[in-house]
Each structure stands twice: as structure tokens, then as C-alpha cells.
Scaffold this motif. Structure first.
Motif, PDB file in Angstrom:
ATOM      1  N   TYR A 191      38.932  89.729 -57.718  1.00 27.81           N
ATOM      2  CA  TYR A 191      39.076  91.087 -57.187  1.00 27.81           C
ATOM      3  C   TYR A 191      37.706  91.644 -56.806  1.00 27.81           C
ATOM      4  CZ  TYR A 191      39.716  96.112 -56.938  1.00 27.81           C
ATOM      5  OH  TYR A 191      39.710  97.421 -56.512  1.00 27.81           O
ATOM      6  N   GLU A 192      37.620  92.206 -55.596  1.00 24.75           N
ATOM      7  CA  GLU A 192      36.417  92.888 -55.125  1.00 24.75           C
ATOM      8  C   GLU A 192      36.742  94.359 -54.919  1.00 24.75           C
ATOM      9  OE1 GLU A 192      35.201  91.136 -51.489  1.00 24.75           O
ATOM     10  OE2 GLU A 192      34.303  89.368 -52.420  1.00 24.75           O
ATOM     11  N   GLY A 193      36.037  95.227 -55.628  1.00 24.86           N
ATOM     12  CA  GLY A 193      36.224  96.645 -55.446  1.00 24.86           C
ATOM     13  C   GLY A 193      35.441  97.172 -54.261  1.00 24.86           C
ATOM     14  N   ALA A 194      35.799  98.357 -53.800  1.00 24.82           N
ATOM     15  CA  ALA A 194      35.045  99.003 -52.733  1.00 24.82           C
ATOM     16  C   ALA A 194      33.744  99.563 -53.299  1.00 24.82           C
ATOM     17  CB  ALA A 194      35.873 100.127 -52.112  1.00 24.82           C
ATOM     18  N   VAL A 195      32.716  99.619 -52.473  1.00 27.86           N
ATOM     19  CA  VAL A 195      31.433 100.190 -52.900  1.00 27.86           C
ATOM     20  C   VAL A 195      31.642 101.656 -53.253  1.00 27.86           C
ATOM     21  CG1 VAL A 195      29.082 100.739 -52.180  1.00 27.86           C
ATOM     22  CG2 VAL A 195      30.129  98.581 -51.464  1.00 27.86           C
ATOM     23  N   GLY A 196      31.175 102.030 -54.436  1.00 28.30           N
ATOM     24  CA  GLY A 196      31.322 103.408 -54.886  1.00 28.30           C
ATOM     25  C   GLY A 196      32.592 103.678 -55.663  1.00 28.30           C
ATOM     26  N   GLU A 197      33.534 102.719 -55.665  1.00 22.19           N
ATOM     27  CA  GLU A 197      34.785 102.868 -56.418  1.00 22.19           C
ATOM     28  C   GLU A 197      34.570 102.337 -57.828  1.00 22.19           C
ATOM     29  OE1 GLU A 197      37.909 103.890 -57.875  1.00 22.19           O
ATOM     30  OE2 GLU A 197      38.132 104.137 -55.685  1.00 22.19           O
ATOM     31  N   ALA A 214      43.740  88.383 -48.381  1.00 29.72           N
ATOM     32  CA  ALA A 214      43.516  89.412 -49.379  1.00 29.72           C
ATOM     33  C   ALA A 214      44.733  90.328 -49.521  1.00 29.72           C
ATOM     34  CB  ALA A 214      42.305  90.252 -49.007  1.00 29.72           C
ATOM     35  N   TYR A 215      45.009  90.684 -50.805  1.00 30.03           N
ATOM     36  CA  TYR A 215      45.964  91.738 -51.096  1.00 30.03           C
ATOM     37  C   TYR A 215      45.174  93.040 -51.218  1.00 30.03           C
ATOM     38  CZ  TYR A 215      49.372  88.080 -52.007  1.00 30.03           C
ATOM     39  OH  TYR A 215      50.223  87.010 -51.873  1.00 30.03           O
ATOM     40  N   THR A 216      45.720  94.092 -50.654  1.00 24.24           N
ATOM     41  CA  THR A 216      45.021  95.377 -50.607  1.00 24.24           C
ATOM     42  C   THR A 216      45.973  96.494 -51.021  1.00 24.24           C
ATOM     43  OG1 THR A 216      45.617  95.868 -48.306  1.00 24.24           O
ATOM     44  CG2 THR A 216      43.660  94.483 -48.662  1.00 24.24           C
ATOM     45  N   ALA A 217      45.532  97.732 -50.841  1.00 26.31           N
ATOM     46  CA  ALA A 217      46.375  98.891 -51.141  1.00 26.31           C
ATOM     47  C   ALA A 217      47.639  98.888 -50.294  1.00 26.31           C
ATOM     48  CB  ALA A 217      45.595 100.179 -50.938  1.00 26.31           C
ATOM     49  N   LYS A 218      47.632  98.180 -49.166  1.00 25.73           N
ATOM     50  CA  LYS A 218      48.842  98.094 -48.343  1.00 25.73           C
ATOM     51  C   LYS A 218      49.956  97.342 -49.061  1.00 25.73           C
ATOM     52  CE  LYS A 218      48.939  97.507 -43.984  1.00 25.73           C
ATOM     53  NZ  LYS A 218      48.827  96.968 -42.620  1.00 25.73           N
ATOM     54  N   ASN A 219      49.611  96.560 -50.086  1.00 25.53           N
ATOM     55  CA  ASN A 219      50.612  95.826 -50.854  1.00 25.53           C
ATOM     56  C   ASN A 219      51.160  96.627 -52.031  1.00 25.53           C
ATOM     57  OD1 ASN A 219      48.447  93.409 -49.929  1.00 25.53           O
ATOM     58  ND2 ASN A 219      50.617  92.982 -49.576  1.00 25.53           N
ATOM     59  N   ASN A 220      50.640  97.842 -52.232  1.00 15.91           N
ATOM     60  CA  ASN A 220      51.203  98.712 -53.263  1.00 15.91           C
ATOM     61  C   ASN A 220      52.608  99.144 -52.835  1.00 15.91           C
ATOM     62  OD1 ASN A 220      48.704  98.557 -54.525  1.00 15.91           O
ATOM     63  ND2 ASN A 220      48.010 100.545 -53.768  1.00 15.91           N
ATOM     64  N   LEU A 270      46.430  98.681 -56.326  1.00 11.98           N
ATOM     65  CA  LEU A 270      45.020  98.498 -55.966  1.00 11.98           C
ATOM     66  C   LEU A 270      44.459  99.775 -55.350  1.00 11.98           C
ATOM     67  CD1 LEU A 270      45.041  94.937 -54.340  1.00 11.98           C
ATOM     68  CD2 LEU A 270      44.725  95.562 -56.741  1.00 11.98           C
ATOM     69  N   PRO A 271      43.209 100.129 -55.701  1.00 14.16           N
ATOM     70  CA  PRO A 271      42.567 101.282 -55.071  1.00 14.16           C
ATOM     71  C   PRO A 271      42.290 101.006 -53.595  1.00 14.16           C
ATOM     72  CG  PRO A 271      41.384 100.571 -57.062  1.00 14.16           C
ATOM     73  CD  PRO A 271      42.352  99.497 -56.717  1.00 14.16           C
ATOM     74  N   GLU A 272      42.153 102.047 -52.811  1.00 13.12           N
ATOM     75  CA  GLU A 272      41.788 101.898 -51.405  1.00 13.12           C
ATOM     76  C   GLU A 272      40.455 101.165 -51.304  1.00 13.12           C
ATOM     77  OE1 GLU A 272      43.293 102.507 -48.620  1.00 13.12           O
ATOM     78  OE2 GLU A 272      45.098 103.409 -49.500  1.00 13.12           O
ATOM     79  N   GLY A 273      40.415 100.174 -50.449  1.00 11.16           N
ATOM     80  CA  GLY A 273      39.188  99.402 -50.251  1.00 11.16           C
ATOM     81  C   GLY A 273      39.061  98.200 -51.139  1.00 11.16           C
ATOM     82  N   GLY A 274      39.883  98.118 -52.199  1.00 15.02           N
ATOM     83  CA  GLY A 274      39.846  96.960 -53.087  1.00 15.02           C
ATOM     84  C   GLY A 274      40.601  95.783 -52.485  1.00 15.02           C
ATOM     85  N   LYS A 275      40.180  94.572 -52.833  1.00 15.44           N
ATOM     86  CA  LYS A 275      40.791  93.361 -52.302  1.00 15.44           C
ATOM     87  C   LYS A 275      40.988  92.346 -53.425  1.00 15.44           C
ATOM     88  CE  LYS A 275      38.554  93.856 -47.773  1.00 15.44           C
ATOM     89  NZ  LYS A 275      37.646  93.212 -46.791  1.00 15.44           N
ATOM     90  N   LEU A 276      42.197  91.754 -53.475  1.00 19.38           N
ATOM     91  CA  LEU A 276      42.509  90.732 -54.470  1.00 19.38           C
ATOM     92  C   LEU A 276      42.772  89.413 -53.760  1.00 19.38           C
ATOM     93  CD1 LEU A 276      43.160  89.938 -57.434  1.00 19.38           C
ATOM     94  CD2 LEU A 276      45.533  90.608 -56.965  1.00 19.38           C
TER      95      LEU A 276
END
Length: 292
Positions: free
Chosen positions: A92-98, A66-72, A47-53
Motif C-alpha cells: 500500500y502506498e499512501g498519498a503525500v500528506g495523508e 492498483a486498487y484505489t478509493a474508486k474500489n470503495n 482506501l483514502p483518496e490518493g492511496g493505492k493498493l
């Protein structure tokens, strides 16, 4: 459970759109008719930084996340603990600008067979199995519940339940190492990774089994006099093979799905709320002492 294989990604499945913030959103509903639970395995997960699953019920309630980049992890894969019921929505919600999509490929959905509330197997092909707790049946007088022995409570926190590939259940022990640095080593058996020796010597299969292993902490009956199913709230997923020898039925794993925050380094990245305990060991040929 019965593993069902697929290949679902944001590129080939579900719905892509932008939310009110202008961020990328991906939604994928799943239904496996008749399953009592779903266990999902992502053969590709980053997952990209700021993204949430999130994983949601059809009425929008949170099931997991939420699963995040910390779960990579270094495995670039993720196995989930079971989700109750036969439906879930991947959201899945992406970060604004991503603008990049998450690297996700859902390769396996395991059809859960055991109806805990009705105490029955739900798949007609499994009618041959007796009605009982699926992970333990028969006379357990030789192995009484550990809650009857509070003097061993600390050591009991090292015992882990393992679900491998969604269809194999094993146990393992969190063990210490000579550096005493909290590395999350788990001692278990090689037959847990090679489908009870049916895939003996199949290195790719064995490594994949480790990747698809979910570890449950503190899974034990709360009562000493009868078997009651333990809680499944405390889990970590994904491992790599450290040592493996089928001739002695040995397997040493290292859990990779741990927290990389240095705050948790002493516990190997295992949350303190799991109360992890690293059991001791002795490499001598004829060790002495009490063993439990």
C-alpha cells in the motif's frame, strides 16, 4: 478452494514505513504453502483518496492493482479474483500528506486446489475427486458450448461465472429491468448463497456470501468441440441481496463493485470492454417464445 481464516491489518501485521516522498507505505508478504492460487477477502476495505493498493509477486512483478478509493463500496468489503501461485505481497502506498492508514482487514485467504497446468488437485485430502476441469465434468452433450451458436452470442454475454466465498462455483445471468437503466442485477439461485441449503434461513451467512461473490464475465470455452478453460481477466466483486426465496431457489443480486463514473451509468458501471448484455425476462405465468 479451502478458506483459511485470519485477521490481518496494517495495525497488527506487516511493515509500516515512509518512502522517499514521505508517504506512508505498508507491506505484508503472504505465503500459503502448496496453494495453486490465492483468493483474498477483505472484510473491511476503505482506501483514502490518493492511496493505492497493489498485489506483487516476490520478485516485484504486478499481480493485481492498483486498487484505489474508486474500489470503495457501500459494503466496505472487497473480494479479489484468484491470484496465481502460493505467494503475494500486499503493498500500500499512501498519498503525500495523508497520515491515516487504510481501513483494511484481511479476513480470509482461500487455498486454491486446482493445478491447471498439471491437471491435478494439489491438496491430499481431495484425492477422491476425479481428474478433470473442476467446474464442469461429465457428458456435456446436453449443453454444448455457446461458441457453436454465434446467433446467440449477444445473449451469451449476460452469463456470469460466480465464485462464492472462495469455495462455491455457480452461474448467474445479468438481467434487464423495466426502467432499462443498466442496474447490474444478477439472477441466480438461493442455494449458491446458503451452501446448498446447509445454511438455510441463515440471513447473516447469506448476506456475507453475497459480499464475498466474485463475478466473471465472458468465461467460456473458445472452442466448440472441446472444453477449454475460459479467461478470468474480466471480473467484478461484491453484491447485495435484492430478492431471496429458498422455497423457489431464487436469488436476485445487485453487483456493487461497479464504476461510479456517470460515463458508465448506461452499462450499470460495468466496463464496456466486458461487453455486458442484459437478458430479457417475462413475468407471465405461461410465457411463450424461444428460450435459451
Amino acid at each position: 478452494g479451502i478458506p483459511l481464516y485470519t485477521s490481518l491489518t496494517p495495525e497488527n501485521s506487516g511493515k509500516l514505513y515512509r518512502d522517499s516522498r514521505g508517504a506512508i507505505v505498508w507491506s505484508l508478504p503472504l505465503k500459503v504453502e502448496g496453494a495453486t492460487s490465492l483468493q483474498l477477502y477483505f472484510s473491511r476495505f476503505h482506501l483514502p483518496e490518493g492511496g493505492k493498493l497493489f498485489f506483487l509477486s516476490p520478485d516485484g512483478k504486478l499481480q493485481k492493482g492498483a486498487y484505489t478509493a474508486k474500489n470503495n463500496t457501500s459494503l466496505n468489503a472487497l473480494a479479489l479474483s484468484p491470484i496465481e501461485g502460493d505467494k503475494t505481497i500486499l503493498y500500500y502506498e499512501g498519498a503525500v500528506g495523508e497520515e491515516s492508514l487504510p481501513e483494511l482487514e484481511l479476513q480470509q485467504v482461500t487455498y486454491g486446489l486446482w493445478d491447471q497446468k498439471g491437471f491435478k488437485y494439489t491438496h491430499p485430502a481431495l484425492g477422491k475427486y476425479k481428474k478433470s476441469e473442476p467446474w464442469f465434468w461429465g457428458d456435456y452433450s446436453c449443453s454444448p458450448n455457446v461458441v457453436a451458436f454465434p446467433e446467440w452470442d449477444k445473449q451469451a454475454h449476460s452469463l456470469l461465472l460466480m465464485i462464492v466465498r472462495g469455495n462455491t462455483v455457480c452461474s448467474g445471468a445479468l438481467i434487464n429491468n423495466s426502467r432499462n437503466d443498466g442496474t447490474a442485477y444478477v439472477l441466480t439461485a438461493s442455494h449458491c448463497m446458503n451452501n446448498s441449503f446447509k445454511r438455510r434461513g441463515d440471513k447473516a451467512y447469506i448476506q456475507e456470501s453475497a459480499k464475498q461473490t466474485v463475478f466473471f464475465f465472458n468465461f467460456r470455452s473458445p472452442l466448440a468441440e472441446r472444453m477449454v478453460r475460459g479467461v478470468e481477466e474480466q471480473s467484478l466483486a461484491g453484491a447485495e441481496i435484492i430478492a431471496y426465496d429458498e422455497s423457489t431457489d431464487l436469488c436476485l443480486l445487485k453487483i456493487v463493485g461497479v464504476d461510479s463514473d456517470p460515463t458508465y451509468s448506461r452499462s450499470g458501471g460495468i466496463p464496456a470492454s466486458f461487453m455486458p448484455y442484459y437478458s430479457g425476462w417475462n413475468a407471465e405465468e405461461n410465457p411463450e417464445g424461444r428460450f435459451i
